[in-house]
Design an enzyme around this catalytic site. Structure first.
Site, PDB file in Angstrom:
ATOM      1  CG  ASP A  97      -7.299 -45.500 -11.632  1.00 10.74           C
ATOM      2  OD1 ASP A  97      -7.946 -45.970 -10.674  1.00 10.74           O
ATOM      3  OD2 ASP A  97      -6.206 -45.949 -11.996  1.00 10.74           O
ATOM      4  CG  ASP A 159      -7.050 -50.237  -6.507  1.00  5.69           C
ATOM      5  OD1 ASP A 159      -7.137 -51.457  -6.279  1.00  5.69           O
ATOM      6  OD2 ASP A 159      -5.984 -49.631  -6.513  1.00  5.69           O
TER       7      ASP A 159
HETATM    8  N1  GLY Z   1      -3.616 -48.560  -7.381  1.00  4.97           N
HETATM    9  C1  GLY Z   1      -4.072 -47.494  -6.607  1.00  4.97           C
HETATM   10  C2  GLY Z   1      -3.509 -47.526  -5.241  1.00  4.97           C
HETATM   11  O1  GLY Z   1      -2.304 -47.425  -5.096  1.00  4.97           O
HETATM   12  O2  GLY Z   1      -4.238 -47.637  -4.301  1.00  4.97           O
END
Ligand code: GLY
Length: 381
Positions: A97, A159
């Site tokens: 992230d 993601d």
């Molecule tokens: N894991 C990131 C989201 O909730 O999209």
């Protein structure tokens, strides 16, 4: 769209923008340089700076600063970025992230102010992100262990399609193609392994971290491994479109379109998706407004990447989604609620933050408005 329709669109878009700006000016008095995620009881809960959502509030402030010149909002965004140094330099809490976090803080700042310090931070983050690449499996590893002994070494998630734009931009900033090589290899894996033939998408894919063998999909934040988590689908639309934007590789555009068609074909009447397109009816009642906002912004970019004859196929539903979010899901005049957009779903299987405003829903809604108003630059690009 004829001229009357264009004018009508401009009216609601400008009105929504003005209301978002007014509300964030108000809510930022309390939130300050904090890191909001979800607002279950009217107030955003502030998370520690290492949480994956830390970039969205400063990213939202940069969007609104760029549209208004409000120096107070810029100051708070800069304070948030400085607070993240503890995470970047602390190293142990970093995962994939990094892309979300430093694209929306340091890259945003660098693009808008030319700050060399922000550029250094963005490049540092890109180096840590590239270092998570698994050469055998050709994927960027998602997380570190969540608990003692847990093995996430072979895990990649959809993601991350939104994290790799940081790498494409690191290559552009430095002239060194290695970051782009990693980003492309990961996105090739996304297109081949995550996107199903019908355009739906796996959330999590597990690989053997030593051999790179693909072991199979997991349900993650979706209902089940073979279901279709709507926010993951939105990440794929936007991430693949960005990968095409950065590389011009036709396969990314074709795959982005396939995922977009699946997403659009599964929308309910008010154009805002349920949290999982394939959850059984009795479990599907909740929407995920954040998936709608993210997909809308991605579809607007997609509409700019395709030919003139095709643009409306993606632009018109994106506008319908944003307008429905504004009219049916907006909390702009509600002083008892800090969120802009109601009815987001963060993690249904864990029953955390279901049917609440989410900071990434607010961010992508405002980013979508900024796209309609032509108020770039956009930090992923
Ligand atoms: N894991 C990131 C989201 O909730 O999209």
């Amino acid at each position: 769209m004829n001229m009357t329709e264009q004018a009508a669109q401009a009216v609601w878009v400008n009105e929504a923008w003005g209301k978002a700006l007014d509300k964030v000016r108000r809510t930022s008095q309390r939130i300050g340089a904090g890191f909001p995620h979800a607002s279950p009881n009217g107030e955003y809960v502030l998370e520690p700076p290492h949480w994956w959502t830390a970039g969205f509030w400063p990213g939202l402030l940069w969007l609104l600063y760029n549209g208004s010149g409000d120096e107070r909002l810029r100051g708070i965004a800069e304070e948030c970025e400085a607070r993240l140094d503890e995470v970047l330099d602390g190293y142990t809490r970093l995962d994939h992230d990094l892309g979300f976090m430093w694209t929306l803080t340091s890259l945003a700042s660098y693009k808008l102010t030319g700050s060399e310090e922000s550029k250094r931070r963005a490049l540092k983050a890109a180096n840590y992100l590239a270092a998570r690449f698994n050469l055998k499996g050709r994927f960027i590893r998602a997380w570190n262990p969540w608990s003692e002994g847990e093995d996430n070494t072979g895990v990649a998630i959809i993601d991350c399609a939104m994290n790799v734009p940081l790498l494409f931009q690191a290559s552009a900033m430095t002239g060194d193609p290695r970051y782009r090589h990693v980003a492309e290899a990961h996105m090739d894996t996304v297109a081949a392994d995550f996107v199903r033939p019908d355009g739906s998408v796996y959330h999590i894919m597990r690989y053997d971290p030593d051999t790179g063998e693909r072991l199979g999909g997991l349900g993650g934040q979706g209902y089940a491994p073979e279901s279709a988590w709507s926010r993951g689908t939105a990440w794929a639309i936007y991430g693949l479109t960005l990968a095409y934007h950065h590389t011009g590789k036709q396969a990314y555009l074709d795959t982005a379109k396939r995922v977009a068609h699946f997403f659009l074909a599964n929308l309910p009447e008010d154009h805002v998706p349920h949290w999982d397109f394939r959850a059984p009816l009795e479990e599907r009642q909740y929407r995920d407004s954040s998936a709608g906002a993210c997909a809308a912004s991605g579809l607007l970019l997609l509409s700019e990447q395709v030919g003139e004859l095709e643009a409306a196929v993606y632009r018109e539903p994106a506008v319908r989604m944003l307008e429905s979010l504004y009219v049916n899901y907006g909390a702009f005049d509600d002083h008892a609620q800090e969120g802009l957009i109601l009815h987001g779903t963060s993690h249904y299987p864990n029953q955390t933050n279901v049917d609440v405003p989410l900071i990434y829903g607010d961010f992508f809604f405002v980013e979508g408005l900024a796209r309609l108003q032509g108020k770039g630059p956009f930090y992923w690009e």
